[in-house]
Write an enzyme that holds these catalytic residues in place. Structure first.
Site, PDB file in Angstrom:
ATOM      1  N   ASP A   1       3.532  -4.061   8.207  1.00  0.00           N
ATOM      2  CA  ASP A   1       2.291  -3.288   8.096  1.00  0.00           C
ATOM      3  C   ASP A   1       1.138  -4.258   8.360  1.00  0.00           C
ATOM      4  O   ASP A   1       0.797  -5.080   7.517  1.00  0.00           O
ATOM      5  CB  ASP A   1       2.202  -2.686   6.692  1.00  0.00           C
ATOM      6  CG  ASP A   1       0.869  -1.988   6.441  1.00  0.00           C
ATOM      7  OD1 ASP A   1      -0.044  -2.108   7.279  1.00  0.00           O
ATOM      8  OD2 ASP A   1       0.742  -1.343   5.383  1.00  0.00           O
TER       9      ASP A   1
ATOM     10  N   GLN B   1      -4.116  -4.749   7.680  1.00  0.00           N
ATOM     11  CA  GLN B   1      -5.166  -5.677   7.245  1.00  0.00           C
ATOM     12  C   GLN B   1      -5.199  -6.959   8.058  1.00  0.00           C
ATOM     13  O   GLN B   1      -6.016  -7.839   7.764  1.00  0.00           O
ATOM     14  CB  GLN B   1      -4.978  -6.023   5.757  1.00  0.00           C
ATOM     15  CG  GLN B   1      -5.168  -4.860   4.818  1.00  0.00           C
ATOM     16  CD  GLN B   1      -6.587  -4.295   4.836  1.00  0.00           C
ATOM     17  OE1 GLN B   1      -7.527  -4.936   5.328  1.00  0.00           O
ATOM     18  NE2 GLN B   1      -6.753  -3.091   4.317  1.00  0.00           N
TER      19      GLN B   1
ATOM     20  N   HIS C   1       0.870  -1.178   0.000  1.00  0.00           N
ATOM     21  CA  HIS C   1       0.000   0.000   0.000  1.00  0.00           C
ATOM     22  C   HIS C   1       0.910   1.232   0.000  1.00  0.00           C
ATOM     23  O   HIS C   1       2.018   1.183   0.542  1.00  0.00           O
ATOM     24  CB  HIS C   1      -0.837  -0.059   1.277  1.00  0.00           C
ATOM     25  CG  HIS C   1      -1.882   0.999   1.439  1.00  0.00           C
ATOM     26  ND1 HIS C   1      -1.580   2.282   1.813  1.00  0.00           N
ATOM     27  CD2 HIS C   1      -3.227   0.953   1.297  1.00  0.00           C
ATOM     28  CE1 HIS C   1      -2.710   2.984   1.899  1.00  0.00           C
ATOM     29  NE2 HIS C   1      -3.720   2.201   1.591  1.00  0.00           N
TER      30      HIS C   1
ATOM     31  N   LYS D   1      -9.679  -0.066  11.046  1.00  0.00           N
ATOM     32  CA  LYS D   1      -9.840  -1.305  10.279  1.00  0.00           C
ATOM     33  C   LYS D   1     -10.017  -2.495  11.208  1.00  0.00           C
ATOM     34  O   LYS D   1     -10.062  -3.639  10.771  1.00  0.00           O
ATOM     35  CB  LYS D   1      -8.621  -1.530   9.379  1.00  0.00           C
ATOM     36  CG  LYS D   1      -8.503  -0.498   8.253  1.00  0.00           C
ATOM     37  CD  LYS D   1      -7.309  -0.806   7.371  1.00  0.00           C
ATOM     38  CE  LYS D   1      -6.846   0.384   6.559  1.00  0.00           C
ATOM     39  NZ  LYS D   1      -7.687   0.668   5.403  1.00  0.00           N
TER      40      LYS D   1
ATOM     41  N   CYS E   1      -4.909   2.378  -3.543  1.00  0.00           N
ATOM     42  CA  CYS E   1      -3.699   2.999  -2.986  1.00  0.00           C
ATOM     43  C   CYS E   1      -2.486   2.096  -3.124  1.00  0.00           C
ATOM     44  O   CYS E   1      -1.627   2.049  -2.235  1.00  0.00           O
ATOM     45  CB  CYS E   1      -3.876   3.385  -1.523  1.00  0.00           C
ATOM     46  SG  CYS E   1      -5.156   4.584  -1.255  1.00  0.00           S
TER      47      CYS E   1
HETATM   48  C1  LIG Z   1      -2.097  -2.605   3.954  1.00  0.00           C
HETATM   49  C2  LIG Z   1      -2.456  -1.214   4.364  1.00  0.00           C
HETATM   50  N1  LIG Z   1      -1.521  -0.404   4.878  1.00  0.00           N
HETATM   51  C3  LIG Z   1      -1.795   0.840   5.278  1.00  0.00           C
HETATM   52  C4  LIG Z   1      -3.055   1.368   5.166  1.00  0.00           C
HETATM   53  C5  LIG Z   1      -3.286   2.786   5.590  1.00  0.00           C
HETATM   54  O1  LIG Z   1      -4.079   2.849   6.723  1.00  0.00           O
HETATM   55  P1  LIG Z   1      -4.565   4.265   7.261  1.00  0.00           P
HETATM   56  O2  LIG Z   1      -5.200   4.954   6.096  1.00  0.00           O
HETATM   57  O3  LIG Z   1      -5.554   3.905   8.326  1.00  0.00           O
HETATM   58  O4  LIG Z   1      -3.382   4.983   7.791  1.00  0.00           O
HETATM   59  C6  LIG Z   1      -4.064   0.570   4.638  1.00  0.00           C
HETATM   60  C7  LIG Z   1      -5.450   1.050   4.494  1.00  0.00           C
HETATM   61  O5  LIG Z   1      -5.858   1.862   3.732  1.00  0.00           O
HETATM   62  C8  LIG Z   1      -3.760  -0.740   4.223  1.00  0.00           C
HETATM   63  O6  LIG Z   1      -4.693  -1.532   3.680  1.00  0.00           O
END
Ligand SMILES: Cc1ncc(COP(=O)(O)O)c(C=O)c1O
Lengths: 411, 142
Positions: A204, A207, A127, A230, A368
């Site tokens: 990270d 998910q 992401h 999430k 993203c």
């Molecule tokens: C794998 C992953 N990393 C990071 C993020 C970013 O999370 P956040 O927007 O809550 O900072 C997301 C979600 O959009 C994600 O799916």
């Protein structure tokens, strides 16, 4: 289908206002859980109770309310530490989310410890939150960004990692579960390989925390990040876990109130971690909500959640494969409940619109993760599961996909 | 008509399946790209103007049916228009897809089919992508 299910999702849905008969959203088949999950009453009430009865700033005023707010905030930190099996609450830094947590590491740790000519390894499935901070850091420091490519079925091959690691590698940044492919990466093995090469590993877990047990000690990751929203919790709160020694060695991120011990014109002494990384008034009510969300998850049990979501994923895979021209990305069958797909030549945006008119909420686009999208051939439609979904939801998705094929039949 | 049928009218699907004005121009030309980062929709317009008129206009790109059909309709409608007519038509179409159109839609021809987009706020960006790109291209012309 002969699958039996080990959990009754209707029971779970009773705990969510979103699914109640009086809710405006009651008819929505919510399959956009990778974007954000719905919130149980327990979380909404914990947050509202905090604002109503315990609102005060933390670590500040010389009054009882401030002490209570601090107590609740620190209790949330201790709960996160326990949830992740960290060694101590001081390894838990509250942030606004995964994105801020990773930016913190890239800026503060990265600028102090990554030098010109060093290497950072990121995977092709990241992401942007776990990609752009490293791209920017590499550019700033004159370091090299190396890309760990995925296999055609959307996995990471550990032998490929071995080939990328050198004595100049400082960090491997990898998602636990891909937000597009649903791949569950072998993070413990990845950390072990990274360590053997003298590199650190950042996971990270955006998910994964709500979907399977996450144990930072068993994984032996150096950094781990996730977002409350999430995981059935509020927006505006996230977590950075880091090993204590790393937090001590890392310079502060934002500077300001609450993160400093001594401020004189000629002398600055930062506070100890985690306070050192929490400048300014933190998201207190949101931390309290996150605490309630983790309680909600553990009341069901992470093993039970993982088992049920695996059963539902198997059902979804079987039903998705019935749809003609549907091309599912990512590994089969061993994966999490995130399904990015294309449907013939129908554009994902059109799929999402047809589904939306049938009250099936999914997401379409690049999610993203533009470099991954490029690899997959462009935008995809994505359905993603949570603990309150069941076979009826999958069936509604499949019916709506047939409808999309009917409308766009000749495209 | 259900809102879904109104969105995916035969005229729109027809422009999507058999786009008009697809391609590139040889120089001299002005090129303007429109891109929507969240969904990846892309439209690239090639435009040649002479004596205050659009002499030729073509598009390339990839994306959803609405974005591509809309670009196809744009190239058809813009051939030979004066720059002032083009600017006026852009404003008319932007109003149409937002549900703010007034007056007679008949003069719009195929483009009138884009009115169905007004029920789908998340799709307005798809429908307007090519028109915003043209607006920027005209600005390049001054
Ligand atoms: C794998 C992953 N990393 C990071 C993020 C970013 O999370 P956040 O927007 O809550 O900072 C997301 C979600 O959009 C994600 O799916």
């Amino acid at each position: 289908m002969t699958t039996t299910f080990t959990l009754d999702a209707r029971e779970i849905r009773r705990q969510f206002p979103f699914f109640q008969p009086h809710s405006e959203m009651r008819s929505v088949v919510y399959l956009d859980n990778a974007a954000t999950t719905q919130k149980p009453y327990a979380v909404i009430e914990a947050v509202s109770n905090f604002w109503a009865h315990h609102n005060a700033n933390v670590h500040r005023g010389g009054h009882g309310a401030g002490a209570k707010a601090s107590e609740l905030y620190e209790a949330a930190r201790a709960r996160v530490a326990q949830f992740l099996n960290a060694r101590e609450p001081a390894e838990i830094v509250f942030t606004r989310g995964t994105t801020e947590a990773i930016n913190l590491v890239a800026s503060s740790w990265g600028e102090a410890f990554v030098k010109a000519g060093d290497e950072i390894i990121v995977t092709e499935m990241e992401h942007h939150a776990n990609l752009l901070p490293w791209m920017r850091l590499a550019e700033k420091q004159g370091a090299h960004l190396k890309v760990w490519r995925i296999t055609d079925d959307g996995r990471l091959n550990l032998d490929d990692l071995e080939r990328l690691l050198t004595e100049r590698t400082r960090l491997v940044a990898v998602s636990h579960i891909s937000n597009v492919l649903g791949t569950v990466n072998p993070v413990a093995a990845i950390c072990q390989r990274a360590h053997a090469a003298g590199a650190l590993c950042l996971v990270d877990a955006a998910q994964s925390v709500a979907h399977l047990p996450v144990d930072v000690r068993a994984t032996d990751c150096d950094f781990l990040a996730f977002s409350g929203h999430k995981a059935y919790g509020p927006t505006g709160i996230g977590v950075l876990y880091a090993k204590r020694a790393l937090l001590e060695a890392t310079p502060p991120y934002h500077v300001g109130g609450g993160m400093v011990q001594i401020v004189r014109w000629d002398r600055l002494v930062w506070a100890e971690p985690p306070a050192k990384f929490e400048a300014g008034t933190p998201p207190i009510g949101e931390a309290v909500g996150l605490h309630a969300a983790l309680d909600f998850i553990d009341a069901i049990g992470r093993d039970a959640i993982e088992r049920y979501e695996r059963e539902l994923t198997a059902y979804a895979l079987e039903r998705l494969q019935e749809v003609p021209d549907l091309r599912l990305h990512g590994p089969i069958p061993d994966r999490a409940g995130i399904f990015a797909f294309s449907l013939g030549e129908i554009h994902p945006h059109d799929i999402a619109t047809v589904l939306d008119t049938r009250d099936v909420a999914i997401r379409s686009g690049l999610h993203c993760a533009h470099p991954l999208g490029e690899r997959l051939g462009g935008a995809t439609a994505r359905a993603s599961l949570a603990i309150y979904n069941d076979t009826q939801h999958i069936d509604a998705l499949i019916d709506a996909l047939h409808e999309a094929r009917r409308i766009f039949g000749r495209v | 008509m259900t809102t879904l049928n109104e969105l995916y009218q035969e005229i729109i699907l027809d422009h999507y399946r058999q786009p008009r004005g697809r391609g590139e121009l040889e120089p001299p030309k002005i090129t303007q790209e429109g891109f929507n980062p969240s969904c990846g929709d892309e439209v690239i317009l090639d435009l040649r103007a002479r004596d205050g008129r659009i002499e030729d206009i073509r598009f390339r790109g990839r994306g959803c049916s609405i974005s591509q059909a809309s670009a196809s309709m744009l190239t058809e409608a813009m051939q030979g228009k004066t720059l002032d007519e083009a600017r006026a038509l852009i404003q008319q179409v932007l109003a149409l897809v937002k549900g703010e159109a007034e007056g007679d839609l008949d003069t719009l021809g195929d483009i009138a089919a884009l009115a169905g987009v007004r029920h789908f706020p998340v799709r307005v960006k798809c429908a307007t992508l090519a028109w915003h790109a043209l607006d920027e291209a005209l600005e390049q012309l001054g």
